[in-house]
Design a protein around this motif. Structure first.
Motif, PDB file in Angstrom:
ATOM      1  N   MET A 133       0.809  -1.226   0.000  1.00  0.00           N
ATOM      2  CA  MET A 133       0.000   0.000   0.000  1.00  0.00           C
ATOM      3  C   MET A 133       0.844   1.278   0.000  1.00  0.00           C
ATOM      4  O   MET A 133       0.391   2.323   0.426  1.00  0.00           O
ATOM      5  N   ARG A 134       2.058   1.223  -0.509  1.00  0.00           N
ATOM      6  CA  ARG A 134       2.913   2.400  -0.642  1.00  0.00           C
ATOM      7  C   ARG A 134       2.731   2.983  -2.043  1.00  0.00           C
ATOM      8  O   ARG A 134       2.701   2.260  -3.024  1.00  0.00           O
ATOM      9  N   GLN A 135       2.602   4.307  -2.144  1.00  0.00           N
ATOM     10  CA  GLN A 135       2.435   4.936  -3.446  1.00  0.00           C
ATOM     11  C   GLN A 135       3.774   5.021  -4.167  1.00  0.00           C
ATOM     12  O   GLN A 135       4.787   5.374  -3.572  1.00  0.00           O
ATOM     13  N   MET A 136       3.742   4.686  -5.461  1.00  0.00           N
ATOM     14  CA  MET A 136       4.932   4.769  -6.298  1.00  0.00           C
ATOM     15  C   MET A 136       4.536   5.334  -7.654  1.00  0.00           C
ATOM     16  O   MET A 136       3.394   5.211  -8.081  1.00  0.00           O
ATOM     17  N   ALA A 137       5.485   5.941  -8.324  1.00  0.00           N
ATOM     18  CA  ALA A 137       5.232   6.507  -9.651  1.00  0.00           C
ATOM     19  C   ALA A 137       5.151   5.397 -10.692  1.00  0.00           C
ATOM     20  O   ALA A 137       5.862   4.394 -10.606  1.00  0.00           O
ATOM     21  N   LEU A 138       4.277   5.576 -11.686  1.00  0.00           N
ATOM     22  CA  LEU A 138       4.153   4.589 -12.763  1.00  0.00           C
ATOM     23  C   LEU A 138       5.427   4.515 -13.600  1.00  0.00           C
ATOM     24  O   LEU A 138       5.686   3.508 -14.239  1.00  0.00           O
ATOM     25  N   SER A 139       6.244   5.565 -13.574  1.00  0.00           N
ATOM     26  CA  SER A 139       7.491   5.557 -14.341  1.00  0.00           C
ATOM     27  C   SER A 139       8.493   4.561 -13.763  1.00  0.00           C
ATOM     28  O   SER A 139       9.449   4.186 -14.436  1.00  0.00           O
ATOM     29  N   GLU A 140       8.301   4.102 -12.517  1.00  0.00           N
ATOM     30  CA  GLU A 140       9.191   3.129 -11.891  1.00  0.00           C
ATOM     31  C   GLU A 140       8.795   1.692 -12.201  1.00  0.00           C
ATOM     32  O   GLU A 140       9.395   0.761 -11.674  1.00  0.00           O
ATOM     33  N   ALA A 141       7.782   1.498 -13.035  1.00  0.00           N
ATOM     34  CA  ALA A 141       7.322   0.152 -13.373  1.00  0.00           C
ATOM     35  C   ALA A 141       8.419  -0.598 -14.121  1.00  0.00           C
ATOM     36  O   ALA A 141       9.021  -0.079 -15.055  1.00  0.00           O
ATOM     37  N   ALA A 142       8.695  -1.825 -13.673  1.00  0.00           N
ATOM     38  CA  ALA A 142       9.739  -2.644 -14.285  1.00  0.00           C
ATOM     39  C   ALA A 142       9.206  -3.425 -15.483  1.00  0.00           C
ATOM     40  O   ALA A 142       9.946  -3.744 -16.396  1.00  0.00           O
ATOM     41  N   ALA A 143       7.917  -3.759 -15.486  1.00  0.00           N
ATOM     42  CA  ALA A 143       7.306  -4.540 -16.555  1.00  0.00           C
ATOM     43  C   ALA A 143       5.821  -4.212 -16.617  1.00  0.00           C
ATOM     44  O   ALA A 143       5.269  -3.595 -15.716  1.00  0.00           O
ATOM     45  N   TRP A 144       5.193  -4.632 -17.718  1.00  0.00           N
ATOM     46  CA  TRP A 144       3.760  -4.442 -17.893  1.00  0.00           C
ATOM     47  C   TRP A 144       3.151  -5.782 -18.194  1.00  0.00           C
ATOM     48  O   TRP A 144       3.600  -6.495 -19.091  1.00  0.00           O
ATOM     49  N   GLN A 145       2.150  -6.176 -17.414  1.00  0.00           N
ATOM     50  CA  GLN A 145       1.481  -7.463 -17.599  1.00  0.00           C
ATOM     51  C   GLN A 145       0.536  -7.364 -18.774  1.00  0.00           C
ATOM     52  O   GLN A 145      -0.284  -6.453 -18.851  1.00  0.00           O
ATOM     53  N   ASP A 146       0.645  -8.302 -19.682  1.00  0.00           N
ATOM     54  CA  ASP A 146      -0.233  -8.326 -20.850  1.00  0.00           C
ATOM     55  C   ASP A 146      -1.638  -8.732 -20.428  1.00  0.00           C
ATOM     56  O   ASP A 146      -1.819  -9.461 -19.462  1.00  0.00           O
ATOM     57  N   PRO A 147      -2.667  -8.264 -21.157  1.00  0.00           N
ATOM     58  CA  PRO A 147      -4.040  -8.678 -20.823  1.00  0.00           C
ATOM     59  C   PRO A 147      -4.227 -10.167 -21.068  1.00  0.00           C
ATOM     60  O   PRO A 147      -3.516 -10.784 -21.850  1.00  0.00           O
ATOM     61  N   LEU A 148      -5.184 -10.742 -20.376  1.00  0.00           N
ATOM     62  CA  LEU A 148      -5.473 -12.159 -20.538  1.00  0.00           C
ATOM     63  C   LEU A 148      -6.014 -12.428 -21.930  1.00  0.00           C
ATOM     64  O   LEU A 148      -6.773 -11.631 -22.477  1.00  0.00           O
ATOM     65  N   PRO A 149      -5.644 -13.558 -22.536  1.00  0.00           N
ATOM     66  CA  PRO A 149      -6.159 -13.870 -23.869  1.00  0.00           C
ATOM     67  C   PRO A 149      -7.653 -14.140 -23.829  1.00  0.00           C
ATOM     68  O   PRO A 149      -8.159 -14.753 -22.889  1.00  0.00           O
ATOM     69  N   GLY A 150      -8.349 -13.669 -24.831  1.00  0.00           N
ATOM     70  CA  GLY A 150      -9.789 -13.875 -24.915  1.00  0.00           C
ATOM     71  C   GLY A 150     -10.603 -12.816 -24.211  1.00  0.00           C
ATOM     72  O   GLY A 150     -11.819 -12.827 -24.292  1.00  0.00           O
ATOM     73  N   VAL A 151      -9.952 -11.888 -23.526  1.00  0.00           N
ATOM     74  CA  VAL A 151     -10.668 -10.809 -22.844  1.00  0.00           C
ATOM     75  C   VAL A 151     -10.584  -9.569 -23.735  1.00  0.00           C
ATOM     76  O   VAL A 151      -9.522  -9.012 -23.940  1.00  0.00           O
TER      77      VAL A 151
END
Length: 74
Positions: free
Chosen positions: A45-63
């Motif tokens: 529950m600590r706030q962090m900047a989106l620019s510090e994101a190490a990876a992006w999870q792809d959406p689930l297939p079929g959604v």
């Protein structure tokens, strides 16, 4: 929707970054240091900047993403 993943500042595990109303920031998702532990990690529950994101999870297939329709209550 592509969910950002970030390294926890306390334990170093890759966890999800939940979007907030504050633009450009997210909150570290609740997680435990050990799977069998009853205590949450101190970095949860600590706030962090989106620019510090190490990876992006792809959406689930079929959604399918519905960009053209607005969310309504009824």
């Amino acid at each position: 929707m592509r969910a950002p993943r970030v390294q926890c500042p306390t334990c170093g595990r890759p966890v999800a970054l939940v979007p907030t109303r504050r633009a450009g920031y997210g909150v570290v998702h609740d997680h435990k240091k050990d799977r069998r532990s009853l205590l949450l990690c101190e970095g949860s529950m600590r706030q962090m900047a989106l620019s510090e994101a190490a990876a992006w999870q792809d959406p689930l297939p079929g959604v399918a993403e519905h960009r053209g329709t607005a969310a309504t209550l009824f």
